[in-house]
Every structure is written in structure tokens, then in C-alpha cells.
Design an enzyme around this catalytic site. Structure first.
Site, PDB file in Angstrom:
ATOM      1  N   LYS A  85      25.650 -38.424  -9.808  1.00 35.19           N
ATOM      2  CA  LYS A  85      25.324 -36.824  -8.940  1.00 35.19           C
ATOM      3  C   LYS A  85      23.875 -37.386  -8.919  1.00 35.19           C
ATOM      4  O   LYS A  85      23.532 -37.367  -7.157  1.00 35.19           O
ATOM      5  CB  LYS A  85      25.127 -35.503 -10.062  1.00 35.19           C
ATOM      6  CG  LYS A  85      26.688 -35.687 -10.217  1.00 35.19           C
ATOM      7  CD  LYS A  85      26.931 -34.320 -10.519  1.00 35.19           C
ATOM      8  CE  LYS A  85      26.686 -34.178 -12.027  1.00 35.19           C
ATOM      9  NZ  LYS A  85      27.509 -34.806 -12.934  1.00 35.19           N
ATOM     10  N   CYS A 181      26.774 -20.028 -19.082  1.00 35.89           N
ATOM     11  CA  CYS A 181      26.449 -21.290 -19.375  1.00 35.89           C
ATOM     12  C   CYS A 181      25.945 -21.810 -20.756  1.00 35.89           C
ATOM     13  O   CYS A 181      25.983 -22.598 -21.319  1.00 35.89           O
ATOM     14  CB  CYS A 181      26.861 -22.134 -18.890  1.00 35.89           C
ATOM     15  SG  CYS A 181      24.340 -22.122 -18.036  1.00 35.89           S
ATOM     16  N   MET A 182      24.881 -20.252 -20.992  1.00 37.36           N
ATOM     17  CA  MET A 182      24.436 -20.386 -22.436  1.00 37.36           C
ATOM     18  C   MET A 182      23.607 -19.514 -23.230  1.00 37.36           C
ATOM     19  O   MET A 182      23.298 -19.483 -24.399  1.00 37.36           O
ATOM     20  CB  MET A 182      23.170 -21.925 -22.170  1.00 37.36           C
ATOM     21  CG  MET A 182      22.643 -21.712 -21.157  1.00 37.36           C
ATOM     22  SD  MET A 182      22.349 -20.487 -20.537  1.00 37.36           S
ATOM     23  CE  MET A 182      21.368 -19.687 -21.375  1.00 37.36           C
ATOM     24  N   MET A 415      29.749 -26.625 -23.235  1.00 39.25           N
ATOM     25  CA  MET A 415      30.967 -25.375 -22.947  1.00 39.25           C
ATOM     26  C   MET A 415      31.400 -25.512 -23.787  1.00 39.25           C
ATOM     27  O   MET A 415      32.283 -24.178 -24.130  1.00 39.25           O
ATOM     28  CB  MET A 415      31.018 -25.358 -21.859  1.00 39.25           C
ATOM     29  CG  MET A 415      29.581 -25.598 -20.792  1.00 39.25           C
ATOM     30  SD  MET A 415      28.806 -24.386 -20.530  1.00 39.25           S
ATOM     31  CE  MET A 415      27.092 -25.404 -20.761  1.00 39.25           C
ATOM     32  N   GLY A 452      23.533 -26.984 -19.079  1.00 42.12           N
ATOM     33  CA  GLY A 452      23.967 -26.661 -18.410  1.00 42.12           C
ATOM     34  C   GLY A 452      23.336 -27.013 -16.877  1.00 42.12           C
ATOM     35  O   GLY A 452      23.951 -27.562 -15.966  1.00 42.12           O
ATOM     36  N   GLN A 453      22.646 -26.159 -16.757  1.00 40.07           N
ATOM     37  CA  GLN A 453      21.225 -26.023 -15.192  1.00 40.07           C
ATOM     38  C   GLN A 453      20.485 -26.505 -15.577  1.00 40.07           C
ATOM     39  O   GLN A 453      19.955 -26.258 -16.210  1.00 40.07           O
ATOM     40  CB  GLN A 453      22.020 -24.867 -15.039  1.00 40.07           C
ATOM     41  CG  GLN A 453      23.104 -24.819 -14.638  1.00 40.07           C
ATOM     42  CD  GLN A 453      23.642 -23.019 -14.242  1.00 40.07           C
ATOM     43  OE1 GLN A 453      23.428 -22.549 -13.002  1.00 40.07           O
ATOM     44  NE2 GLN A 453      23.840 -21.620 -14.761  1.00 40.07           N
TER      45      GLN A 453
END
Lengths: 915, 109
Positions: A85, A181-182, A415, A452-453
Site C-alpha cells: 500500500k 480502532c483503539m 483489533m 490502526g490509523q
């Protein structure tokens, strides 16, 4: 011939450049080749747009276009590598359906909720947005409006949005997709350490002897960190151990020494088994624990974060939803919670799930006592084809690895542990084990939540774009925190709203029940990314509300919106992200946004120009508000005090919050730009540099407050590849709470868990508080006992398979960007459902069949896969959520961890049959 | 034309044989290697980057490969990419006067 020569030349130069990137020595001739090929390119440092790893990338531009990208060899995170990615970062903004003009639903020349999208000017877009916002704001006050924020906001974007909502509109109804996500990691950080964010950093990988992954398919979801883990393993193959705990065999298992397949939810029991072994083998690091820790627990009857009413539920949902009010304990829960099987337990603590109290070490031991190897092995075995003996042996190996005295251990999770109906508990259990052993906050030892982000940490959490947060770990409920924020923001006292706003699932539920009527979607795609989506899509389209979506591409959220604002992407703006290891990294704008696409910062600032103080700082109704110093249900009129501070009721929020005297001193053009543009500054055309001014203003919250950041220009320096906060005297902090590395630690203490939140508690036993008098536990961490609790939805005779969702390496979240890169799209064009081949056979299904996947909440079609990268055990299925054509969130359950409000996307029950 | 540089890591005693294996694969060419670290830089060229993605997957499947990741990506002459978004002609594509072309069909379905 010339073309061939040129191609060969380019190949040689790309090869040489890549070799230099990864540290392979070059000859002078080869180095010259690179220089020649890249003569007209302008390389600049930047950051990957995708996950929370925070890889550095180099971006090359030529004639206003991005022509190449490469891993940044100087970036300590990725050391020149890219995942697939990251490799395509340069292409994500060039999708053919890029939005370049505001679009609004229109009929007969007017806005109409049932109309078709038509292009409008920015002025027309903002006119309608203002009209609709004021209609709701005047009718419902600050509780009727909302912002869907993001863990993908840059720091200035998130800061501007949070300031406009909290200080301007006096609404706390801003909450990020980072909640999904967190948030569970955050609750555990705050409850265990009194401060958010990890103690360690990625360098733990090179220092450790053992990597244990819990619900984290690092090979696909954090591939660059996994490459570092792989390198560590190969450097000392016999000694370094990798253990992968998962509910579905995956690529992370491929180089693991041990793969442990466990039944969903039983990670809670496995952690307690390890804790019991530590106690039984007398492996507790008593010196560390006595000096630096206390023991704690809390109530078990906290529900599952679902609606407390069946009023809005589909009929099929009602049996599971009823468990929000009362559960019947199964035999395993009864053992785990020292109760009786079949006992009905009313969920009495759904409104105060976070409360907790101190207990003794003896009480803690009593809590973990039921978690014997026999019990936990039987409960947790997730693969029907594995023998109980084999599973038992693996659990024992796991405990041995943690307990071996001189073995360093890092626990990584993502996750699987965060998106969990008891996500906060299971996060706290990780710290429980590491703290009991004293294996925390030092090189190679620590429990680490992989984010995650790209800026879930740096923006969503640290800036405070959550419904309960203010910058730098402060919260709206705390009067001292509000006062400090009001001082920095130059607001009248009691401007800020002390009532916690609506979290992201509640915003969606509020659209459904009519309690929110205006929503602005920023830097995320909540209508695809949120579980139980059939409810929220219907609410968006059928209820009386107005939804604005700022987006570069036509997403599901754009499709259900009423107004779409075309938005600039990462390399079309200045920004800073904060990654999972506390590293703040900045980049310059590289190219211009296409057409009329505009930055999120510009959109927020422009919208703020449409509000005068007299419209927002008068008295406002806040249903349910009860707070010392406030009249019940009301925010005070602060206009008089505002006048005394020199403001006029006619001033706009733009004047008061953003284009302040201090901020306007931050001039544009600025030498830090080195010739790069700043479209936000140019469109505002007032001679100030919004991204820099906002960042430096935000920085004031962090200084001398345990979160110190450097100034904007430092992060833009060519010799800086981000710094891990706290940054003291220009130096980053590698390991927090450890005297050797962290300047905030009290001298002579060795370790100091100095976070200030929740550091005075009553005392009690496993069942409740016995002495309400609060005792200080300043400078200490908490070791929690948390029991096993069963998932409220499990396979049964009707919905007979487990279903979990997540990512594949080629796609990011809902595919908004990665599906626009033709190569990634073609690599994995559509989401498949993975299933064990014998489960498929039993249903008369074959690989590549189109099947229905049906849950209590809806059904979707997908292609069946029984081979390849994911290998579910019998009884399990998995499908990724990137593909709006296989709308996985229509079948996922919207239960959450009751403490963190983070959705559990991992534990639904489904049936699968031929379409 | 798309050119990608891929870093391949293999064990030290495998480096030389791995270079031969990689050079034998179509579309791949080994340009650099380091015997002290087992790192190899492979260049892959393809008309379709999909072929490059598949090429990477093909490398990852070779026994003895420890790591294979893309490092650098050149797409400056990918005409398809830029024809999709010709900035100079943006007004023609998406101006109010020719509005329909800038509304993805998906939105009004």
C-alpha cells in the site's frame, strides 16, 4: 533504440537509488546515474497515508505532479522499506472519479433531501450548510449537531475541528472513527497508567527475545513492523520466539514458532491463566510490584454497549439485544466469575462501567485461581481438529515464554483485542501480565497496542477529537482541564461544555432516533465502516436530518449525504501525523489539489466565518447536564465576559478561534516552505499560515504537561524524521516511565508511573467497595483483575458460524483510496469470504461459489474462498470490509466494549448458503 | 512504463543461488546485492503494474526468501494515470457549465 536505452538507464537509476535506500554500497558511477536520472525531480520527505505504523516515504515531484515514491532510508520506522500500500501512495489521488466540485442534492434549483446530486459553488454549498446547521442548532442546541471525526485527520485538521465544535459551538458531539480502532487501548492506558499512549516504541522489536501477537495479523496489517520482527527472528533463530494467538490461521503464523488458535473471547481467560501461572510459580517481580503497582478490579455486570431498548431493533436482533439488560451465565462464565451456572445477572453497571477500586494481592490471587490450565485449555481451544493435549501444551509454552526470568517479551495486539466486547479489560490484562513480571517500560519488554490509523494517536487521541476529550489527555468533565483549555484558547470561563458528547456509534443511533439532525463527516467513511449499517443508512436517508460529507471520492458516506464537499488529499496539503510509538512527523504540500477540491482546514475555517459570537455563546440548553458551577441542563451566557475580554458579539468564530492576533503573526509565505505551496493560506489570502499557526497553538497544551511537542519548524527539518514525545530540550523520549530515558520520572525512583488520571481510589474486594475513602496511588500503575465473560452472540442452530471482519494487505479500511489505485484494485477487486473447505462441503458449496452470508442484521453476497492467505478453522468465517459491494458491516453487530464504546467487529454469528 | 525496485532478503549462504533463480524469472533483473547482509535489489518492469504486483507475489513464494518488499516505484510516464486527471483541463471536465461529467454515476444511482 533510444527508448530502450532510456528504459535501461531508468532501470539502472531506480535500482541504484533503491540499493542506496537499503544500505547496499554504490560505486561513484552508480551514484552518478541516480543523480542524472533524477535531475529534474524534487524529492521531499513525507509520511505514508495509511496505517498507524508511520512509515517515512520520499515523494518526487516534477512539473506539479508526483512521479515517484520510495521508502525513506532515513526514517527509523521503516528504514527504506514500503509495504504494497505504501508503495502506491503516489497514486491514490489520481483516481478517475476524484471529486472536484461541491455536490448537493437538488430539485428545481433548490436543496431537496430526495433530489439528485448536482454541482454547486462553494458559496452555495456553505449557504445551505449554514442554513441547515442553524436550523438544528437553534432548535436543539449543541446536542443536535455532530462531527464524525477521524484518526486520519492531520493534527491541524483535527485541532481545528475540535476547537470549532468545543470552543465555538460548545458541543462535545465530535468523535472519530478512531473510536472503532483503539478506544479500548486508551481506556486501558488511562486506567492502568493514568496517561494515554505506550511506554515503549518499535525499537523493542530489536531488543526483545520474544514477540507474542494477540489478535494481530501483523504480516498483513503492519507488514513493515513484521519485516523488522522477521529480521529479529532470523538474526537469532534458535533463541528468539514468535507466538501468534489468533482465531484464524493467517500469514503471521507462517514464521511463528507457535500458533495458538483460540475461541473468540477466550483471550480473557488465557491472560488470566498466564497470571495464575506467574503467581503459582512465584514468578511475581515482588520488588517491582511493591514499589510501582497496586491491584484493582471493577464490576462485571456492565452490558455490551448495545442499545438498552429493543424499540429500534429488527425482530431477529431482539434476543441478543436483550442481553444488554440481563444475561444468564453459562457454565464457563460461572467458573470464571465464581458464580453459579444459569444465574440471571441484571446488567446494573451499564452506565458506570469504568468504575473500579483497589484490592489486595490476596484478592487478586483469588480472582485468577479458577483459571487453571485444564479449565482454560478446554474453554479456549478454537480448532476442532486440534487435540486438547496439543492446545494445552501450547498454552504452557506461552506461559513459559512470558515467565522465563531472563527472557524479554513484547506483546503486540491490534483489533483482535481492541475491537472486543471486553476490549478495555483484555488490554488491561496485557499490562497485568507485564507488570506482574516487571517486564514493562524497558527496552525489549512491554505490552504494546499497535494502532490502526496514521494519526489515531497524534490527532484523535492527543489533540482530543473524542466526545470526552480536550487536548493533551485532558477531559471535558474535569473543571481544571476546562479552565486550562479556556485559558489557552482565550475563552470566557464556562464556555466549554462539561457534559460528555455522543460517541460515534451513538451519533449513528441518534440519527436513527432523531436526537442528532446535523452531521459533518470528515476524513472517514462511517456509513461503510460502522457495524449494523442497515440501520444507519436508513436513518441518513429517511430521517429529518442534513448530512455533509467532506471526501475526495464518492464513498458510501458521500452517497448517503445531502452535501458533498470535494477534499484535498495528503500530498495536496501540509500536515503532521502522530504514529503508534508517539512519533510526530510532518510533511509539506507537494502538489495542488485538483479542480475545486479544498483542504479540510480551509473548510473548517471558512465555515467558522458564518457564525457570530452572539449566536453561539448565549445560554444553551444541554439536556441532562449536571455539573458543579453550572445550572442543571444549561450552559451559561458568556457574552458579557467575552465583551470584558475584548470580544464583540459581532465577531465571528473565525476571528475569535482561528485568525487570532497571535495566529496572524505566523506569516505566509514562510521560509520553511522551501518553495512549496500552501493552498489553505493562499485560498484564505490573509497572509497567515493556518497549519503552522494551529499546530504551534496546540503545542501550548502539551508543554510541561507530560506531552511536550517540538515546534512546527522542527518537524519540517530535513534532518528530522519525527520525534517521539515528550520532546524535552529538543530530545525525544524512547521509553516512558523509565528513569534512564524519561525526564518526567522522579530521580531515584527507577520507574515512575506518573500519569495523573484516576489516581485516587476506594478499596474493596473482588465483589465491590468495602471502604469508600479514597486512597492516593500517585506514581503507581494498576494491575487489574478482569474475569472471562462470554460473547453475547455466538453460533447457534440457526446462525451456525462465527464471522469476523478485518483487512487484507492490499486495501486500506473501506477502500476509498486503495480501490482507486488500479493495481491494488485488480490485485483484490472484491472481498471474499474465507471458510474451511469441509464447512463448505457440508453446505454443498465449492470454492468461487457466490454465497449469501446472513446474520440477525442483514445479508450480503460474496464469493466463497477456501484456500489462500486466511485459513479459518472449522466453524469460522472471515471477510474483509474494504469492499462496498460486499457490505460486510451490514451483518456485523454494533455491540461495543461498554467502557471504551469501541465496536466489536470480530464476533458475529452467521449462516452461509448458496446464492 | 512502470519500474519497481524490490528488496529481496535471503540467508547468506543462499544469496548467490537466489540471484540465479531471480534472474531466470521473466521480467526480473538483479542489479545489486550485498553478500554481507543477504540483500538483493531486483528490478521489475511491466506495462501493467498488476503484473508487477503478481511478480512480487511470485518472488515471495520462492523457497528460501526471507523478505521481499517493494522499495521504489517510478510511474512518471504512466500516461493512463495522468490522462484521468489532466489538471489543465479540469474546468472543462468539471466546471459548472459541463456539470454532469463530474458527478460519478454511483452517487445518483
Amino acid at each position: 533504440m533510444l527508448e530502450v536505452n532510456r528504459r535501461e538507464f531508468l532501470k539502472a537509476s531506480v535500482a541504484a537509488s533503491a540499493a542506496a535506500t537499503v544500505g547496499i554500497p554504490l560505486s561513484s558511477v552508480e551514484a552518478k546515474t541516480v543523480q542524472e536520472a533524477e535531475r529534474e525531480w524534487q524529492w521531499d520527505k513525507s509520511v505514508c497515508r495509511f496505517c498507524g505504523t508511520g512509515c517515512g516515504i520520499m515523494v518526487a515531484t516534477k512539473d506539479g505532479r508526483i512521479v515517484a515514491t520510495k521508502g525513506d532510508p532515513d526514517a527509523p520506522v521503516n528504514r527504506g522499506l514500503n509495504c504494497i500500500k505504501g508503495y502506491f501512495n503516489g497514486k491514490i489521488q489520481y483516481g478517475q472519479d476524484r471529486l472536484t466540485q461541491p455536490l448537493m442534492r437538488m430539485k428545481d434549483g433548490k436543496f431537496d433531501k430526495n433530489g439528485k446530486f448536482q454541482p454547486v459553488s462553494w458559496d452555495r454549498a456553505f449557504d445551505e450548510m449554514e442554513k441547515q446547521f442553524k436550523k438544528t442548532y437553534n432548535e436543539m442546541g449543541p446536542t443536535g449537531i455532530s462531527v464524525f471525526g477521524s484518526g486520519q485527520y492531520t493534527i491541524p485538521e483535527g485541532y481545528a475541528a475540535a476547537k470549532l465544535m468545543k470552543a465555538g459551538f460548545r458541543s462535545n458531539n465530535i468523535d472519530p472513527n478512531a473510536r472503532h480502532c483503539m478506544a479500548s487501548a486508551v481506556v486501558a492506558f488511562i486506567q492502568s497508567f493514568g496517561i494515554d499512549e505506550p511506554s515503549g516504541n518499535y525499537d523493542d522489536i530489536e531488543y526483545t527475545d520474544t514477540v507474542v501477537t494477540w489478535g494481530a495479523n501483523m504480516a498483513e496489517c503492519h507488514p513493515i513492523l513484521w519485516a523488522r520482527v522477521s529480521d529479529r527472528k532470523l538474526a537469532d533463530e534458535k533463541h528468539v520466539k514468535l507466538i501468534n494467538l489468533t482465531t484464524c490461521s493467517n500469514q503471521t503464523s507462517d514464521i511463528a514458532d507457535t500458533e495458538i488458535i483460540f475461541k473468540p473471547g477466550t483471550d480473557l481467560a488465557i491472560w488470566n491463566y498466564i497470571a495464575r501461572e506467574i503467581v503459582k510459580r512465584d514468578a511475581v517481580n515482588h520488588d517491582f510490584v511493591k514499589k510501582h503497582c497496586v491491584f484493582a478490579t471493577g464490576p462485571y455486570d456492565i452490558g455490551y454497549g448495545m442499545r438498552p431498548t429493543s424499540q429500534y431493533a429488527f425482530n431477529a436482533e431482539k434476543d441478543v439485544q436483550a442481553k444488554e439488560l440481563e444475561v444468564v451465565l453459562d457454565a464457563d462464565e460461572a467458573i470464571a466469575q465464581r458464580k453459579t451456572a444459569g444465574m440471571k445477572v441484571k446488567q446494573n453497571n451499564t452506565k458506570k462501567p469504568v468504575k473500579h477500586w483497589m484490592i489486595t494481592f490476596d484478592e487478586f490471587k483469588r480472582g485468577v485461581e479458577p483459571y487453571t490450565l485444564d479449565f482454560v485449555a478446554r474453554l479456549s481451544k478454537g480448532d476442532p481438529d486440534e487435540s486438547l493435549e496439543s492446545h494445552r501444551n501450547k498454552l504452557k509454552q506461552l506461559a513459559d515464554a512470558y515467565i522465563e526470568q531472563n527472557r524479554k517479551v513484547v506483546s503486540f495486539w491490534t483489533m483482535g483485542m481492541n475491537q472486543h466486547y471486553r476490549g478495555s479489560w483484555v488490554n488491561e490484562q496485557a499490562y497485568m501480565v507485564h507488570l506482574l513480571l516487571g517486564k514493562q517500560a524497558e527496552p525489549g519488554n512491554g505490552a504494546f497496542s499497535l494502532t490502526g490509523q496514521p494519526s489515531a494517536c497524534g490527532t484523535a487521541r492527543e489533540v482530543g477529537t473524542f466526545a470526552h476529550r480536550l487536548p493533551a489527555d485532558m477531559v471535558v468533565m474535569n473543571p481544571k482541564h476546562r479552565a486550562r483549555s479556556e485559558k489557552i484558547w482565550k475563552l470566557p470561563a464556562n464556555t466549554l461544555n462539561p457534559k460528555v458528547g455522543t460517541h460515534i456509534m451513538k451519533i449513528l443511533r441518534s440519527l436513527e432516533d432523531g436526537n442528532v439532525k446535523f452531521a459533518w463527516v470528515q476524513v472517514n467513511n462511517p456509513f461503510q465502516a460502522s457495524a449494523n449499517a442497515n440501520h444507519w443508512i436508513k436513518a441518513a436517508r429517511k430521517m429529518d436530518n442534513f448530512i455533509v460529507c467532506s471526501d475526495p471520492y464518492p464513498t458510501v458516506s458521500a452517497k448517503v449525504a445531502d452535501l458533498i464537499l470535494p477534499t484535498a488529499m495528503i500530498f495536496e496539503k501540509w500536515g503532521l501525523y502522530g504514529n503508534a510509538e508517539r512519533r510526530t512527523q510532518g510533511w509539506r504540500q507537494q502538489v495542488n489539489a485538483p479542480g475545486e477540491a479544498r483542504t479540510d482546514v480551509w473548510q473548517t475555517l471558512e465555515f467558522s466565518k458564518r457564525f457570530k459570537l452572539k449566536e453561539v455563546w448565549g445560554a444553551k440548553k444541554i439536556p441532562g447536564l449536571k455539573s458543579k458551577g453550572f445550572k442543571d441542563g444549561e450552559l451559561p451566557d458568556v457574552l458579557q465576559e467575552a465583551k470584558a475580554m475584548g470580544y464583540s458579539p459581532e465577531d465571528t468564530l473565525y476571528d475569535v478561534l482561528f485568525a487570532t492576533q497571535d495566529n496572524k503573526k505566523v506569516a505566509w509565505p514562510d521560509p520553511v516552505a522551501k518553495g512549496h505551496a500552501c493552498n489553505t493560506a493562499e485560498w484564505l489570502d490573509e497572509g497567515w499560515f493556518p497549519e503552522k499557526a494551529l499546530f504551534n497553538e496546540y503545542r501550548q497544551f502539551t508543554l510541561n504537561f507530560q506531552h511536550d511537542l517540538a515546534d512546527f519548524d522542527t518537524y519540517m527539518r530535513d534532518d528530522i524524521r519525527g520525534l517521539k514525545w515528550p520532546v524535552i530540550n529538543g530530545k525525544e523520549t524512547q521509553w516512558r516511565f523509565n528513569e534512564k530515558y524519561d525526564p518526567y520520572v522522579k530521580t531515584g525512583s527507577g520507574f515512575d508511573f506518573y500519569g495523573k488520571a484516576l489516581k485516587a481510589l476506594p478499596t474493596g474486594d473482588l465483589d465491590g467497595v468495602t471502604n469508600k475513602e479514597k486512597v492516593s496511588l500517585a506514581h503507581k500503575a494498576k494491575i487489574f483483575f478482569r474475569p472471562y465473560a462470554a460473547p453475547p452472540e455466538q453460533p447457534d442452530n440457526n446462525y451456525d458460524l462465527w464471522f469476523s471482519t478485518g483487512r487484507v494487505i492490499e486495501h486500506w479500511h473501506t477502500g476509498t483510496m486503495t480501490r482507486r489505485v488500479p493495481e491494488l484494485h485488480r490485485a483484490v477487486p472484491t472481498a471474499q469470504i474465507w471458510m474451511h473447505p469441509e464447512d463448505a462441503k457440508a453446505r454443498d458449496l465449492a470454492r468461487n461459489d457466490v454465497v449469501w452470508i446472513e446474520s440477525r442484521r442483514g445479508k450480503i453476497k460474496a464469493i466463497l474462498e477456501t484456500q489462500g492467505r486466511n485459513r479459518p478453522a472449522k466453524g469460522y468465517t472471515f471477510a474483509p470490509f474494504f469492499d462496498e459491494g460486499v457490505f460486510v458491516n451490514k451483518i456485523c453487530i454494533d455491540m461495543t466494549c461498554p467502557m471504551s464504546k469501541e465496536t466489536d467487529f470480530k464476533k458475529a454469528a452467521v449462516k452461509v448458503y448458496k446464492a | 512504463m512502470n519500474i519497481s525496485a524490490i528488496l529481496v532478503t535471503t540467508s547468506l549462504d543462499n544469496t548467490e543461488s537466489m540471484i540465479n533463480i531471480l534472474n531466470d524469472l521473466s521480467g526480473l533483473e538483479v542489479f545489486h546485492h550485498d553478500n554481507t547482509t543477504g540483500k538483493i535489489i531486483v528490478i521489475q518492469e511491466a506495462n501493467s503494474i498488476q503484473d508487477e504486483v503478481n511478480g512480487l507475489k511470485r518472488i515471495k513464494k520462492i523457497p528460501g526468501i526471507i523478505l521481499a518488499e517493494m522499495v521504489q516505484h517510478y510511474f512518471g510516464e504512466d500516461t493512463h494515470l495522468y490522462s484521468a486527471k489532466d489538471i489543465e483541463n479540469m474546468d472543462d471536465q468539471c466546471g459548472i457549465s459541463s456539470a454532469s461529467s463530474c458527478i460519478p454515476e454511483y452517487l445518483n444511482q
